[in-house]
Scaffold this active site. Structure first.
Site, PDB file in Angstrom:
ATOM      1  N   GLU A 165       0.867  -1.179   0.000  1.00  0.00           N
ATOM      2  CA  GLU A 165       0.000   0.000   0.000  1.00  0.00           C
ATOM      3  C   GLU A 165       0.903   1.229   0.000  1.00  0.00           C
ATOM      4  O   GLU A 165       1.874   1.269   0.748  1.00  0.00           O
ATOM      5  CB  GLU A 165      -0.886  -0.001   1.257  1.00  0.00           C
ATOM      6  CG  GLU A 165      -1.680   1.289   1.434  1.00  0.00           C
ATOM      7  CD  GLU A 165      -2.390   1.359   2.793  1.00  0.00           C
ATOM      8  OE1 GLU A 165      -2.816   0.309   3.322  1.00  0.00           O
ATOM      9  OE2 GLU A 165      -2.505   2.482   3.316  1.00  0.00           O
ATOM     10  N   ARG A 176      -0.324  10.540   1.241  1.00  0.00           N
ATOM     11  CA  ARG A 176      -0.102  11.642   2.188  1.00  0.00           C
ATOM     12  C   ARG A 176       0.749  12.765   1.617  1.00  0.00           C
ATOM     13  O   ARG A 176       1.017  13.737   2.301  1.00  0.00           O
ATOM     14  CB  ARG A 176       0.548  11.089   3.464  1.00  0.00           C
ATOM     15  CG  ARG A 176      -0.448  10.263   4.230  1.00  0.00           C
ATOM     16  CD  ARG A 176       0.124   9.677   5.485  1.00  0.00           C
ATOM     17  NE  ARG A 176      -0.670   8.504   5.811  1.00  0.00           N
ATOM     18  CZ  ARG A 176      -0.363   7.615   6.710  1.00  0.00           C
ATOM     19  NH1 ARG A 176       0.737   7.739   7.404  1.00  0.00           N
ATOM     20  NH2 ARG A 176      -1.148   6.575   6.931  1.00  0.00           N
ATOM     21  N   THR A 213      -4.806   6.020   2.579  1.00  0.00           N
ATOM     22  CA  THR A 213      -5.149   7.381   3.024  1.00  0.00           C
ATOM     23  C   THR A 213      -6.130   8.046   2.059  1.00  0.00           C
ATOM     24  O   THR A 213      -6.115   9.265   1.856  1.00  0.00           O
ATOM     25  CB  THR A 213      -3.894   8.280   3.227  1.00  0.00           C
ATOM     26  OG1 THR A 213      -2.792   7.479   3.672  1.00  0.00           O
ATOM     27  CG2 THR A 213      -4.149   9.337   4.287  1.00  0.00           C
ATOM     28  N   LYS A 225     -10.324  -2.362   6.889  1.00  0.00           N
ATOM     29  CA  LYS A 225      -9.085  -2.021   7.596  1.00  0.00           C
ATOM     30  C   LYS A 225      -9.492  -1.684   9.037  1.00  0.00           C
ATOM     31  O   LYS A 225     -10.424  -0.909   9.242  1.00  0.00           O
ATOM     32  CB  LYS A 225      -8.452  -0.807   6.915  1.00  0.00           C
ATOM     33  CG  LYS A 225      -7.351  -0.125   7.708  1.00  0.00           C
ATOM     34  CD  LYS A 225      -6.618   0.860   6.812  1.00  0.00           C
ATOM     35  CE  LYS A 225      -5.779   1.837   7.597  1.00  0.00           C
ATOM     36  NZ  LYS A 225      -4.458   2.052   7.005  1.00  0.00           N
TER      37      LYS A 225
HETATM   38  C1  3PG Z   1      -1.553   3.237   8.263  1.00  0.00           C
HETATM   39  O1  3PG Z   1      -1.560   4.099   7.408  1.00  0.00           O
HETATM   40  O2  3PG Z   1      -2.274   2.252   8.240  1.00  0.00           O
HETATM   41  C2  3PG Z   1      -0.661   3.389   9.411  1.00  0.00           C
HETATM   42  O3  3PG Z   1      -0.171   4.685   9.474  1.00  0.00           O
HETATM   43  C3  3PG Z   1       0.471   2.428   9.429  1.00  0.00           C
HETATM   44  O4  3PG Z   1       0.742   2.323  10.739  1.00  0.00           O
HETATM   45  P1  3PG Z   1       2.207   2.071  11.333  1.00  0.00           P
HETATM   46  O5  3PG Z   1       3.094   3.141  10.745  1.00  0.00           O
HETATM   47  O6  3PG Z   1       2.017   2.252  12.809  1.00  0.00           O
HETATM   48  O7  3PG Z   1       2.614   0.692  10.946  1.00  0.00           O
END
Ligand code: 3PG
Length: 205
Positions: free
Chosen positions: A39, A43, A67, A127
């Protein structure tokens, strides 16, 4: 089907890439190390451009765009060639746009009501975000009884070690996280550390 690819991959690396040239190099590293699915977050302003470039370099790599928060984001992700969509949360408007997108989508939820709303909108793989902060393994165990029809990809605060505990749950098909190739490793072009982490997850199969 994306769901089957996620189930087979077990771990969904979440990549936060700001720089186009770094994204291109990283795509080569991922492909050369046999990674199948990732993924990439939306951002940064260049996210769509970066995914488009990564797809050219690593055409076999399945790339979801994360995102996703609006219908405009969906248009940008589709234009970039995203294979699936992931959102951190799920407003009614976003759920309807995801359902119309024609792409497999994992809307983000963190409560029973949100999970039920997403399921009513047609989504049965969600998710669970932010997993560790929102109840983690205990939440997933508790939700299995009343909502057995829903599967989850938990993300948010999940370390390499913790991932196997999540994967042991019957309603978890994969665990997402940035630990495979976190922002600092990507920015430092630390390909050997990233390769080591990829080996850890490809060894899970
Ligand atoms: C996401 O976008 O799902 C999270 O920011 C990923 O989380 P992590 O950086 O704590 O693994």
């Amino acid at each position: 089907m994306i769901i089957e690819r996620l189930r087979a991959a077990k771990i969904l690396p979440i990549l936060d890439i700001e720089d186009l040239a770094i994204g291109e190099e990283l795509a080569g590293v991922l492909q050369n190390n046999g990674l199948e699915i990732v993924e990439v977050t939306m951002r940064h302003p260049k996210a769509a451009q970066i995914v488009k470039a990564m797809k050219k370099i690593a055409p076999a790599l399945i790339i979801g765009m994360g995102t996703v928060k609006s219908a405009d984001d969906i248009v940008r992700a589709k234009d970039a060639g995203a294979d699936f969509l992931v959102s951190p949360g799920a407003s009614p408007r976003l759920l309807s746009a995801l359902a119309k997108s024609g792409l497999p989508s994992l809307p983000g939820v963190a409560s029973a009501s949100e999970a039920m709303t997403a399921y009513e909108a047609g989504f049965s793989l969600l998710k669970f975000f932010p997993a560790e902060a929102a109840g983690g393994i205990a939440w997933l165990k508790a939700i299995k009884g009343p909502l057995p029809e829903i599967s989850f990809c938990p993300t948010g605060g999940i370390s390499a070690d913790k991932a196997s505990e999540y994967l042991a749950l019957p309603n978890v098909i994969c665990a997402g996280g940035s630990w495979v190739a976190n922002k600092a490793l990507i920015a430092a072009r630390d390909w050997s550390a990233i390769e080591k982490n990829i080996k850890k997850i490809t060894g899970l199969k």
